[in-house]
Design a protein around this motif. Structure first.
Motif, PDB file in Angstrom:
ATOM      1  N   LEU A  32       2.171  -0.294  13.176  1.00 11.88           N
ATOM      2  CA  LEU A  32       1.051  -1.021  12.548  1.00 11.88           C
ATOM      3  C   LEU A  32       0.928  -0.630  11.081  1.00 11.88           C
ATOM      4  CD1 LEU A  32      -1.012  -3.030  13.339  1.00 11.88           C
ATOM      5  CD2 LEU A  32      -2.537  -1.228  14.025  1.00 11.88           C
ATOM      6  N   MET A  33       1.152   0.670  10.804  1.00 10.09           N
ATOM      7  CA  MET A  33       1.094   1.173   9.436  1.00 10.09           C
ATOM      8  C   MET A  33       2.170   0.505   8.579  1.00 10.09           C
ATOM      9  SD  MET A  33       1.110   5.191   8.659  1.00 10.09           S
ATOM     10  CE  MET A  33      -0.362   5.842   9.296  1.00 10.09           C
TER      11      MET A  33
ATOM     12  N   ALA B 229       3.073   3.235  18.118  1.00  6.69           N
ATOM     13  CA  ALA B 229       2.401   1.971  17.819  1.00  6.69           C
ATOM     14  C   ALA B 229       1.651   2.048  16.492  1.00  6.69           C
ATOM     15  CB  ALA B 229       1.439   1.621  18.951  1.00  6.69           C
ATOM     16  N   ILE B 230       0.986   3.198  16.239  1.00  6.55           N
ATOM     17  CA  ILE B 230       0.273   3.379  14.971  1.00  6.55           C
ATOM     18  C   ILE B 230       1.239   3.283  13.798  1.00  6.55           C
ATOM     19  CG2 ILE B 230      -0.897   5.106  13.574  1.00  6.55           C
ATOM     20  CD1 ILE B 230      -2.827   4.137  15.361  1.00  6.55           C
TER      21      ILE B 230
ATOM     22  N   TRP C 227       1.148  -3.200   8.037  1.00  7.76           N
ATOM     23  CA  TRP C 227       0.025  -3.361   7.102  1.00  7.76           C
ATOM     24  C   TRP C 227       0.427  -2.936   5.698  1.00  7.76           C
ATOM     25  CZ3 TRP C 227      -4.616  -5.587   6.974  1.00  7.76           C
ATOM     26  CH2 TRP C 227      -5.475  -5.228   5.941  1.00  7.76           C
TER      27      TRP C 227
ATOM     28  N   ASP D 239       0.883  -1.161   0.000  1.00 12.78           N
ATOM     29  CA  ASP D 239       0.000   0.000   0.000  1.00 12.78           C
ATOM     30  C   ASP D 239       0.925   1.217   0.000  1.00 12.78           C
ATOM     31  OD1 ASP D 239      -1.742   2.036   0.575  1.00 12.78           O
ATOM     32  OD2 ASP D 239      -3.021   0.760   1.799  1.00 12.78           O
ATOM     33  N   LYS D 240       1.109   1.838  -1.175  1.00 11.19           N
ATOM     34  CA  LYS D 240       2.191   2.803  -1.378  1.00 11.19           C
ATOM     35  C   LYS D 240       2.240   3.895  -0.314  1.00 11.19           C
ATOM     36  CE  LYS D 240       4.084   1.590  -5.458  1.00 11.19           C
ATOM     37  NZ  LYS D 240       3.243   0.426  -5.569  1.00 11.19           N
ATOM     38  N   ILE D 241       1.087   4.540  -0.071  1.00  6.74           N
ATOM     39  CA  ILE D 241       1.100   5.701   0.829  1.00  6.74           C
ATOM     40  C   ILE D 241       1.484   5.274   2.236  1.00  6.74           C
ATOM     41  CG2 ILE D 241      -0.310   7.514   1.819  1.00  6.74           C
ATOM     42  CD1 ILE D 241      -1.953   7.493  -0.722  1.00  6.74           C
ATOM     43  N   LEU D 242       0.821   4.239   2.751  1.00  2.00           N
ATOM     44  CA  LEU D 242       1.106   3.809   4.118  1.00  2.00           C
ATOM     45  C   LEU D 242       2.557   3.368   4.241  1.00  2.00           C
ATOM     46  CD1 LEU D 242      -2.066   1.777   5.073  1.00  2.00           C
ATOM     47  CD2 LEU D 242      -1.560   4.157   5.477  1.00  2.00           C
TER      48      LEU D 242
ATOM     49  N   LEU E  54       3.253  -8.199   8.961  1.00  4.12           N
ATOM     50  CA  LEU E  54       1.994  -8.025   9.680  1.00  4.12           C
ATOM     51  C   LEU E  54       2.057  -8.730  11.031  1.00  4.12           C
ATOM     52  CD1 LEU E  54      -0.659  -6.700   9.374  1.00  4.12           C
ATOM     53  CD2 LEU E  54      -1.599  -8.785   8.445  1.00  4.12           C
TER      54      LEU E  54
ATOM     55  N   ILE F 111       6.331   8.570  10.499  1.00  6.16           N
ATOM     56  CA  ILE F 111       5.494   8.646  11.709  1.00  6.16           C
ATOM     57  C   ILE F 111       6.216   7.981  12.877  1.00  6.16           C
ATOM     58  CG2 ILE F 111       3.368   7.800  12.743  1.00  6.16           C
ATOM     59  CD1 ILE F 111       1.925   8.601  10.406  1.00  6.16           C
TER      60      ILE F 111
ATOM     61  N   ILE G  91       1.732  -6.900  14.606  1.00  9.44           N
ATOM     62  CA  ILE G  91       0.691  -7.269  15.581  1.00  9.44           C
ATOM     63  C   ILE G  91       1.333  -7.612  16.917  1.00  9.44           C
ATOM     64  CG2 ILE G  91      -1.001  -9.052  16.129  1.00  9.44           C
ATOM     65  CD1 ILE G  91      -1.897  -8.966  13.285  1.00  9.44           C
TER      66      ILE G  91
END
Lengths: 159, 357
Positions: B124-125, B120-121, B128, B72-75, B136, B82, B140
């Protein structure tokens, strides 16, 4: 500078919130929700509520958002596909309830702003400004908040 | 206008410091690993291998940025920013010397707790966005670990804050030395406001904070995903966990965030429990050691000395202990550290009311 930052946060909050509800990709929408929450925290700072701003990040980003992402990851793929088909376009028929709610809330806000501009400051505000009982950005808000929690707000609920 | 320029300069200086620290911390880590495992570590590049990490970062900087086709390119692209940004934000409220602090806010400690949870976000980003089962799984695991270990960290910080009665990190440090405005009592009985030094540190003002500090140290070690709590990375099982797919400068940023986090939690522990920028040397009669070794330059020196010692201990632990299993990790957190932290919380309240009034 402050005005610029305020509008930057406000535009960021509104545009990212719009994207969250209109994006087809649920995973990206959830991660984008982080930006909405973060810029809301920034807006709380401008209301001199730094404690609320940090609580916003702590509770929503550190807890609720991660829970939402986990719920998304663990949910059924077929079920999600159905949901995505329903919310195809922004103004489709199934979303009329939310549209009504949003418009009603917008109306209330417009009304509130108009009323606010047309009248003088309320008496209690004038009294407080006169007696110097206002919060400055350099004040220790946490202490005041704690005292208020123990003192005024508790008695307000106990009556 | 000059205010804005000053803010930018502070941020740039802090970033430069973190980058330099990460470079030499990686070198130190390799040398410590070599010492623990009875080998030499890097010896080829420069005298004693001193230039090894500089060569490494040069290699990372000129690598091609690879976007695997299914990501997922953006993430995938945003995640390292981040992860690093969350840790970098935490440095805004850490004091380096007496009143020498980027932003002296009344909510400093709470702010650090909040921005570290953003980390943490980011993880996870990354997990994912990589669209890779290993990534992943790693992310997690990282979330499960970070969310669980935030509880003992939070409880231990509350136990300390009940003693200090403020969230402003500069004031917390101020209350542990000769510059304090309030009286300091060693173990709650012997007034040491004029003597200062090691006797005035928080862990000696209230001795149960020593236990709290150990809990804080172990729990923050788990929060930075460092060995022995590095199951999110777990090279042998997950081939690197959430940063499997990253290369080049993006990987460098994730790596930088890990070392910045190590320094952040070490410095936070130093400020809250062992006096921050205060000197460990007490005033003894006419020998005014504490008076002589207090000031901004000395403050920075003591902060760095304490923090780097703690970072060294983190590295020593990493190369000494084997990795925990996931269930052992969780039972250590929920069955041992949280109950002890709750007990210390109660002791803190009693200590504050009965002894320190």
């Amino acid at each position: 500078m402050e005005v610029f930052l305020f509008y930057a946060f406000a535009i960021l909050a509104i545009s990212s919130a719009l994207l969250v509800v209109s994006l087809k990709n649920t995973a990206r929408a959830l991660f984008l929700f982080f930006i909405t929450l973060f810029s809301m925290a920034g807006l709380f700072l401008f209301a001199l509520a730094d404690f609320v701003a940090i609580t916003q990040i702590m509770v929503y980003v550190g807890g609720v958002l991660i829970l939402m992402i986990f719920a998304f990851m663990l949910s059924n793929k077929e079920l999600l596909k159905d949901l995505q088909q329903i919310s195809g376009s922004l103004f489709s028929f199934p979303s009329w309830q939310s549209l009504t709610l949003a418009l009603a809330f917008f109306g209330v806000m417009v009304l509130g702003i108009r009323e606010w501009n047309s009248m003088e400051l309320p008496q209690w505000m004038l009294n407080n400004i006169q007696s110097g009982d206002v919060i400055a950005p350099t004040d220790n808000n946490i202490q005041q908040l704690g005292i208020k929690f123990i003192d005024t707000i508790r008695t307000a609920f106990c009556r | 206008m000059s205010d804005i320029i000053l803010h930018i300069i502070v941020a740039v200086v802090l970033f430069g410091f973190i980058a330099m620290f990460a470079l030499f911390a990686v070198y130190a880590e390799r040398k410590i690993a070599g010492f623990v495992q009875d080998r030499l570590g890097p010896m080829e590049t420069g005298k004693y291998g001193l230039l090894q990490t500089i060569a490494d970062i040069l290699k990372l900087l000129q690598k091609e940025l690879i976007n695997p086709s299914a990501t997922d390119k953006i993430l995938f692209i945003v995640a390292p920013v981040i992860i690093f940004g969350a840790v970098f934000l935490g440095y805004t409220v850490l004091p380096w010397g007496p009143d020498f602090i980027p932003a002296s806010t009344y909510t400093g400690l709470y702010f650090i707790m909040a921005v570290v949870s953003i980390d943490a976000i980011g993880i996870l980003m990354a997990g994912w966005g990589s669209n890779n089962k290993y990534s992943l799984l790693g992310s997690i695991r990282a979330i499960a670990q970070m969310v669980s270990y935030e509880i003992p960290v939070g409880l231990s910080l509350i136990a300390a804050v009940m003693i200090t009665q403020t969230l402003n990190l500069n004031e917390i440090a101020l209350q542990q030395g000769i510059l304090s405005a309030t009286p300091i009592k060693f173990l709650g009985v012997w007034e040491v406001t004029d003597i200062g030094g090691i006797l005035a540190w928080n862990i000696f003002q209230a001795p149960h904070l020593l236990v709290v500090y150990i809990i804080f140290f172990v729990a923050t070690l788990a929060e930075c995903n460092r060995a022995p709590f590095d199951i999110p990375e777990a090279e042998s099982e997950l081939i690197g966990g959430f940063h499997t797919e990253y290369g080049g400068i993006r990987f460098a940023f994730i790596f930088l965030a890990e070392y910045a986090m190590m320094f952040l939690v070490a410095m936070l522990g130093a400020v809250i429990f062992i006096g921050g920028w205060n000197t460990p040397l007490p005033n003894i009669g006419v020998l005014r050691l504490a008076d002589w070794t207090t000031g901004i330059a000395w403050g920075i020196f003591w902060t760095l000395a304490k923090t780097l010692t703690l970072v060294g201990i983190q590295m020593w632990i990493r190369w000494t202990l084997p990795r925990f299993r996931a269930d052992q990790l969780m039972s250590l957190c929920w069955k041992i550290m949280i109950p002890i932290a709750f007990a210390c919380l109660a002791i803190s309240g009693l200590w504050r009311i009965l002894v320190m009034n």
